[in-house]
Motif scaffolding. Sequence first.
Motif, PDB file in Angstrom:
ATOM      1  N   LYS A   1       1.125   5.248  12.823  1.00 39.60           N
ATOM      2  CA  LYS A   1      -0.342   5.272  12.922  1.00 39.60           C
ATOM      3  C   LYS A   1      -0.857   5.414  14.348  1.00 39.60           C
ATOM      4  CE  LYS A   1      -1.628   3.225   8.579  1.00 39.60           C
ATOM      5  NZ  LYS A   1      -0.399   2.643   7.999  1.00 39.60           N
TER       6      LYS A   1
ATOM      7  N   ASP B   1       4.834   5.831   7.828  1.00 37.76           N
ATOM      8  CA  ASP B   1       3.836   6.524   8.642  1.00 37.76           C
ATOM      9  C   ASP B   1       3.943   6.028  10.093  1.00 37.76           C
ATOM     10  OD1 ASP B   1       1.577   7.952   9.380  1.00 37.76           O
ATOM     11  OD2 ASP B   1       0.152   6.588   8.431  1.00 37.76           O
TER      12      ASP B   1
ATOM     13  N   GLY C   1      -5.223   8.682  11.991  1.00 43.43           N
ATOM     14  CA  GLY C   1      -4.981   8.854  10.557  1.00 43.43           C
ATOM     15  C   GLY C   1      -3.492   8.846  10.247  1.00 43.43           C
TER      16      GLY C   1
ATOM     17  N   GLY D   1      -1.210   9.600   0.468  1.00 42.20           N
ATOM     18  CA  GLY D   1      -1.323   9.347   1.903  1.00 42.20           C
ATOM     19  C   GLY D   1      -1.242  10.641   2.695  1.00 42.20           C
ATOM     20  N   ASP D   2      -1.791  10.593   3.885  1.00 48.47           N
ATOM     21  CA  ASP D   2      -1.734  11.735   4.794  1.00 48.47           C
ATOM     22  C   ASP D   2      -1.358  11.184   6.167  1.00 48.47           C
ATOM     23  OD1 ASP D   2      -2.188  13.931   6.384  1.00 48.47           O
ATOM     24  OD2 ASP D   2      -4.053  14.510   5.407  1.00 48.47           O
ATOM     25  N   PRO D   3      -0.185  11.415   6.700  1.00 52.86           N
ATOM     26  CA  PRO D   3       0.738  12.514   6.404  1.00 52.86           C
ATOM     27  C   PRO D   3       1.927  12.158   5.498  1.00 52.86           C
ATOM     28  CG  PRO D   3       1.366  11.537   8.484  1.00 52.86           C
ATOM     29  CD  PRO D   3       0.205  10.737   7.963  1.00 52.86           C
ATOM     30  N   GLU D   4       1.929  11.013   4.810  1.00 55.54           N
ATOM     31  CA  GLU D   4       3.097  10.685   3.983  1.00 55.54           C
ATOM     32  C   GLU D   4       3.403  11.792   2.967  1.00 55.54           C
ATOM     33  OE1 GLU D   4       0.659   8.620   4.793  1.00 55.54           O
ATOM     34  OE2 GLU D   4       1.288   6.523   4.784  1.00 55.54           O
TER      35      GLU D   4
ATOM     36  N   ASN E   1      -4.506   2.123  -1.199  1.00 54.20           N
ATOM     37  CA  ASN E   1      -5.289   3.354  -1.147  1.00 54.20           C
ATOM     38  C   ASN E   1      -5.267   3.981  -2.530  1.00 54.20           C
ATOM     39  OD1 ASN E   1      -6.004   3.204   1.600  1.00 54.20           O
ATOM     40  ND2 ASN E   1      -3.976   3.942   2.174  1.00 54.20           N
TER      41      ASN E   1
ATOM     42  N   GLU F   1      -2.795  -2.951   2.555  1.00 57.07           N
ATOM     43  CA  GLU F   1      -3.951  -2.259   1.968  1.00 57.07           C
ATOM     44  C   GLU F   1      -3.489  -1.475   0.755  1.00 57.07           C
ATOM     45  OE1 GLU F   1      -5.341   0.616   4.833  1.00 57.07           O
ATOM     46  OE2 GLU F   1      -3.519   1.805   4.675  1.00 57.07           O
TER      47      GLU F   1
ATOM     48  N   ARG G   1      -5.217   7.197  -3.437  1.00 58.21           N
ATOM     49  CA  ARG G   1      -4.951   8.636  -3.284  1.00 58.21           C
ATOM     50  C   ARG G   1      -3.616   8.821  -2.587  1.00 58.21           C
ATOM     51  NH1 ARG G   1      -4.868   8.193   2.041  1.00 58.21           N
ATOM     52  NH2 ARG G   1      -6.126   6.489   2.811  1.00 58.21           N
TER      53      ARG G   1
ATOM     54  N   TYR H   1      -1.383   3.826  -3.934  1.00 60.87           N
ATOM     55  CA  TYR H   1      -0.664   3.824  -2.662  1.00 60.87           C
ATOM     56  C   TYR H   1      -0.744   2.411  -2.101  1.00 60.87           C
ATOM     57  CZ  TYR H   1      -0.680   4.830   2.507  1.00 60.87           C
ATOM     58  OH  TYR H   1      -0.498   4.826   3.869  1.00 60.87           O
TER      59      TYR H   1
END
Length: 429
Positions: free
Chosen positions: A214, A212, A226, A289-292, A285, A283, A287, A269
């Motif tokens: 960031k 990503d 994001g 990832g966005d935009p992964e 997550n 970290e 869910r 994630y």
Amino acid sequence: MRVLVVGSGGREHTLVWKLKQSPRVKKIYATPGNGGIALIAQTVNIKADDFEGLINFARKNHIDLTVVGPEAPLAAGIVDEFQKRRLRIFGPSKDAAELEGSKTFSKEFMRKYHIPTAPFQVFTNAMEAITFIKSAAKPIVIKADGLAAGKGVFIARTQDEAVETVDNILTHRKFGRAGEKIIVETFLEGQEVSIMAFTDGKTIRYMLPSQDHKRLGDGDTGPNTGGMGAYCPARFLDEETMAFIREHIFEPTVSGMEKEGRPYRGVLYAGLIITEAGPKVLEFNCRFGDPETQAVLPLLKSDLALILKGVADGNLNTVGEVDWNNGSAACVVMASKGYPENPEIGKRIAGLRNYSDKRCFLFHAGTRRDGKNWLTSGGRVIGVTGIDHDLPAALARAYDVIGNIKFEGMVYRRDIGHKAEMPVKTVGI
Ligand code: GLY
């Protein structure tokens, strides 16, 4: 299969797009969806936090599988509510989603199960935090405990910045209840990488690694966002490092969550940093990832619907291996002027059409239709994903299509993938 996708961003557009390629999927609804999703699925205006509304919709419309995109409904227990009503849903339970929803839980879990991460301390009292920070090396990382829409992590380079950050979170409650506690942790240096895996709590199937971007500006400058773009796969990870990540990060996390009585089902994630001493978790997550997702799922060869159903049913082992196409995908995010703090919206967008003939796909985030026109409706507007045999060619496709898209004040990074060739050196694994 009749599928419901919950959410309204580029990640959810990609999920819908990929699910639509499954011969098993007969109908897709998205709640609330967005302008781009509405082109390929039926959108219904139910908000992601309206659990009763979503449950009633799923029942009435004989939904076979609900897929949840964003973290907030997962952390608030949407999966538990659906499961109580015997409705099939993809995502972790409320207790399992604490891996993202509470950074304190996540860090203490990692300490307990010896999962590599930065040393840390937890504080609820500003004076105590500041006393600790005074004698700590800088830069230092300060994180709000709860969900803060990606805005709760700070790298303080000086004593003054650190004190101001602590005061903003603990004294002035900038993040409300999400800032009742803070984590203060050692700053780590290295290449960052996002690794997502499907797991039903026993079997783990890995997605290709991605990276990503960031910060808002080229060269990793400006505020955190994001995510301004991603590419996949991140080829700088060698097989030895991947094996370490599987053995020392994913496997103990999934088995540890089981031992804690919080079996984890969904996408796990891990946001990792590859330091000289090996990979460490920045970290978790709970869910996609966005935009992964916009860079990873276009390379998925296997049937996404089958994988998600296997996870939800707890029989991912019966689904077989998850297969990937060769080549690379690169997603460049186009954002509104003023993003992330104060995005200007309502701007007319020109040049939106189907670019699949150019092996390029537009994943909408903040767009809406106004008659024949497209208007911006959020900070991140569109993710443009190019696919080709290697990363430079995939990037060239994405940037070529971006040249056709225009809206007032549009912002995007010109350097997605700039670290892809940077070598990583690990001596500690
Ligand atoms: N791209 C970072 C995230 O999804 O949290």
